[in-house]
Design an enzyme around this catalytic site. Structure first.
Site, PDB file in Angstrom:
ATOM      1  N   LYS A 171       4.668 -20.948 -48.271  1.00 41.28           N
ATOM      2  CA  LYS A 171       5.214 -21.101 -49.617  1.00 41.28           C
ATOM      3  C   LYS A 171       5.250 -22.568 -50.052  1.00 41.28           C
ATOM      4  O   LYS A 171       5.060 -23.477 -49.235  1.00 41.28           O
ATOM      5  CB  LYS A 171       6.608 -20.484 -49.665  1.00 41.28           C
ATOM      6  CG  LYS A 171       6.599 -18.966 -49.451  1.00 41.28           C
ATOM      7  CD  LYS A 171       8.012 -18.418 -49.488  1.00 41.28           C
ATOM      8  CE  LYS A 171       8.042 -16.913 -49.323  1.00 41.28           C
ATOM      9  NZ  LYS A 171       9.424 -16.398 -49.356  1.00 41.28           N
ATOM     10  N   TYR A 221       4.494 -10.050 -56.635  1.00 39.39           N
ATOM     11  CA  TYR A 221       5.863  -9.672 -56.281  1.00 39.39           C
ATOM     12  C   TYR A 221       6.435  -8.591 -57.198  1.00 39.39           C
ATOM     13  O   TYR A 221       7.648  -8.452 -57.310  1.00 39.39           O
ATOM     14  CB  TYR A 221       6.768 -10.906 -56.280  1.00 39.39           C
ATOM     15  CG  TYR A 221       6.544 -11.796 -55.081  1.00 39.39           C
ATOM     16  CD1 TYR A 221       6.979 -11.408 -53.815  1.00 39.39           C
ATOM     17  CD2 TYR A 221       5.890 -13.010 -55.209  1.00 39.39           C
ATOM     18  CE1 TYR A 221       6.775 -12.214 -52.709  1.00 39.39           C
ATOM     19  CE2 TYR A 221       5.682 -13.831 -54.099  1.00 39.39           C
ATOM     20  CZ  TYR A 221       6.132 -13.424 -52.858  1.00 39.39           C
ATOM     21  OH  TYR A 221       5.923 -14.227 -51.764  1.00 39.39           O
ATOM     22  N   PHE A 271      16.774 -11.629 -58.442  1.00 36.69           N
ATOM     23  CA  PHE A 271      16.133 -12.880 -58.031  1.00 36.69           C
ATOM     24  C   PHE A 271      14.665 -12.974 -58.446  1.00 36.69           C
ATOM     25  O   PHE A 271      14.012 -13.984 -58.166  1.00 36.69           O
ATOM     26  CB  PHE A 271      16.230 -13.066 -56.508  1.00 36.69           C
ATOM     27  CG  PHE A 271      15.574 -11.970 -55.703  1.00 36.69           C
ATOM     28  CD1 PHE A 271      14.207 -11.974 -55.473  1.00 36.69           C
ATOM     29  CD2 PHE A 271      16.339 -10.936 -55.172  1.00 36.69           C
ATOM     30  CE1 PHE A 271      13.604 -10.967 -54.725  1.00 36.69           C
ATOM     31  CE2 PHE A 271      15.743  -9.937 -54.412  1.00 36.69           C
ATOM     32  CZ  PHE A 271      14.374  -9.953 -54.199  1.00 36.69           C
ATOM     33  N   ARG A 316       5.787 -10.783 -38.361  1.00 28.00           N
ATOM     34  CA  ARG A 316       7.159 -10.616 -38.849  1.00 28.00           C
ATOM     35  C   ARG A 316       8.158 -11.126 -37.802  1.00 28.00           C
ATOM     36  O   ARG A 316       9.170 -11.733 -38.150  1.00 28.00           O
ATOM     37  CB  ARG A 316       7.424  -9.180 -39.251  1.00 28.00           C
ATOM     38  CG  ARG A 316       6.576  -8.797 -40.492  1.00 28.00           C
ATOM     39  CD  ARG A 316       6.987  -7.515 -41.135  1.00 28.00           C
ATOM     40  NE  ARG A 316       8.285  -7.581 -41.779  1.00 28.00           N
ATOM     41  CZ  ARG A 316       8.547  -8.189 -42.940  1.00 28.00           C
ATOM     42  NH1 ARG A 316       7.589  -8.830 -43.591  1.00 28.00           N
ATOM     43  NH2 ARG A 316       9.746  -8.155 -43.449  1.00 28.00           N
ATOM     44  N   THR A 336      14.670 -12.964 -42.907  1.00 29.62           N
ATOM     45  CA  THR A 336      14.482 -13.536 -44.252  1.00 29.62           C
ATOM     46  C   THR A 336      15.486 -14.651 -44.520  1.00 29.62           C
ATOM     47  O   THR A 336      15.159 -15.667 -45.130  1.00 29.62           O
ATOM     48  CB  THR A 336      14.611 -12.434 -45.323  1.00 29.62           C
ATOM     49  OG1 THR A 336      13.639 -11.427 -45.056  1.00 29.62           O
ATOM     50  CG2 THR A 336      14.389 -12.980 -46.716  1.00 29.62           C
ATOM     51  N   ARG A 338      11.383 -19.373 -39.516  1.00 28.34           N
ATOM     52  CA  ARG A 338      12.539 -19.558 -40.398  1.00 28.34           C
ATOM     53  C   ARG A 338      13.755 -20.090 -39.641  1.00 28.34           C
ATOM     54  O   ARG A 338      14.525 -20.881 -40.179  1.00 28.34           O
ATOM     55  CB  ARG A 338      12.852 -18.244 -41.103  1.00 28.34           C
ATOM     56  CG  ARG A 338      11.779 -17.858 -42.107  1.00 28.34           C
ATOM     57  CD  ARG A 338      12.011 -16.477 -42.652  1.00 28.34           C
ATOM     58  NE  ARG A 338      11.060 -16.138 -43.702  1.00 28.34           N
ATOM     59  CZ  ARG A 338      10.713 -14.899 -43.988  1.00 28.34           C
ATOM     60  NH1 ARG A 338      11.229 -13.872 -43.325  1.00 28.34           N
ATOM     61  NH2 ARG A 338       9.847 -14.662 -44.957  1.00 28.34           N
ATOM     62  N   ASN A 372      12.399 -20.049 -47.851  1.00 28.49           N
ATOM     63  CA  ASN A 372      12.360 -19.732 -46.423  1.00 28.49           C
ATOM     64  C   ASN A 372      10.977 -19.919 -45.797  1.00 28.49           C
ATOM     65  O   ASN A 372      10.666 -19.347 -44.769  1.00 28.49           O
ATOM     66  CB  ASN A 372      12.915 -18.338 -46.160  1.00 28.49           C
ATOM     67  CG  ASN A 372      12.149 -17.241 -46.860  1.00 28.49           C
ATOM     68  OD1 ASN A 372      11.055 -17.453 -47.370  1.00 28.49           O
ATOM     69  ND2 ASN A 372      12.724 -16.058 -46.880  1.00 28.49           N
ATOM     70  N   HIS A 392       5.848 -16.053 -46.231  1.00 28.16           N
ATOM     71  CA  HIS A 392       5.821 -14.636 -46.584  1.00 28.16           C
ATOM     72  C   HIS A 392       4.885 -13.960 -45.603  1.00 28.16           C
ATOM     73  O   HIS A 392       3.854 -14.532 -45.223  1.00 28.16           O
ATOM     74  CB  HIS A 392       5.293 -14.428 -48.009  1.00 28.16           C
ATOM     75  CG  HIS A 392       4.878 -13.012 -48.287  1.00 28.16           C
ATOM     76  ND1 HIS A 392       5.754 -12.081 -48.794  1.00 28.16           N
ATOM     77  CD2 HIS A 392       3.698 -12.366 -48.091  1.00 28.16           C
ATOM     78  CE1 HIS A 392       5.117 -10.918 -48.918  1.00 28.16           C
ATOM     79  NE2 HIS A 392       3.868 -11.066 -48.492  1.00 28.16           N
ATOM     80  N   GLU A 415      -2.406  -6.820 -49.996  1.00 28.96           N
ATOM     81  CA  GLU A 415      -2.140  -8.243 -50.228  1.00 28.96           C
ATOM     82  C   GLU A 415      -3.356  -9.102 -49.889  1.00 28.96           C
ATOM     83  O   GLU A 415      -3.650 -10.065 -50.605  1.00 28.96           O
ATOM     84  CB  GLU A 415      -0.916  -8.674 -49.410  1.00 28.96           C
ATOM     85  CG  GLU A 415       0.367  -8.053 -49.910  1.00 28.96           C
ATOM     86  CD  GLU A 415       1.593  -8.394 -49.093  1.00 28.96           C
ATOM     87  OE1 GLU A 415       2.693  -8.056 -49.555  1.00 28.96           O
ATOM     88  OE2 GLU A 415       1.462  -9.004 -48.008  1.00 28.96           O
TER      89      GLU A 415
END
Length: 137
Positions: A9, A49, A57, A85, A91, A102, A112, A115, A126
């Site tokens: 990100k 998203y 949010f 993951r 998260t 994270r 964070n 993704h 995706e």
């Protein structure tokens, strides 16, 4: 062997954490088989998203994801979705275990760092969203 999507990100790119994050990925046994840097438009971020569009949010998420360049990646390996993951961590970085991206590199739930796809089906969608030109599907 599976594939999954990773997004580093804007906060990770801005803080120059991309090399460190790639080390977590590579040390997990996953391979980075495609990678590119891009700046998302508001339309692209909202489309990507869209499942969160009813959540409070959503607007903040779109604004954040368009605040600077991101690095999108295709990761490959055994159980790629679940493995990535696990190395991303919870998260909420405050809940994420040490030794995860994270847990070690993020401090805020809204920024964070990464993704990752949440299922093989979503990973394929995706990946197609960002890498259709490479015909990876």
């Amino acid at each position: 062997m599976d594939r999954t999507l990773s997004i580093l990100k804007p906060d990770a790119v801005k803080l120059d954490l991309t090399g460190r994050i790639n080390t977590y990925i590579e040390n997990s046994g996953l391979k980075i088989i495609a990678q590119k840097m891009l700046s998302l438009t508001e339309k692209q971020a909202a489309s990507f998203y869209h499942i969160h569009q009813e959540r409070p949010f959503f607007i903040e998420l779109v604004k954040f994801m368009t605040s600077g360049p991101v690095i999108v990646q295709v990761l490959f390996g055994k159980d790629a979705v679940s493995k990535y993951r696990a190395i991303m961590g919870d998260t909420d970085p405050k809940q994420a275990a040490k030794g995860t991206i994270r847990g070690d590199l993020a401090s805020d739930i809204s920024e964070n760092r990464v993704h990752g796809s949440d299922s093989i089906d979503n990973a394929n969608k995706e990946i197609a969203f960002f890498f259709a030109e490479y015909q990876l599907l």
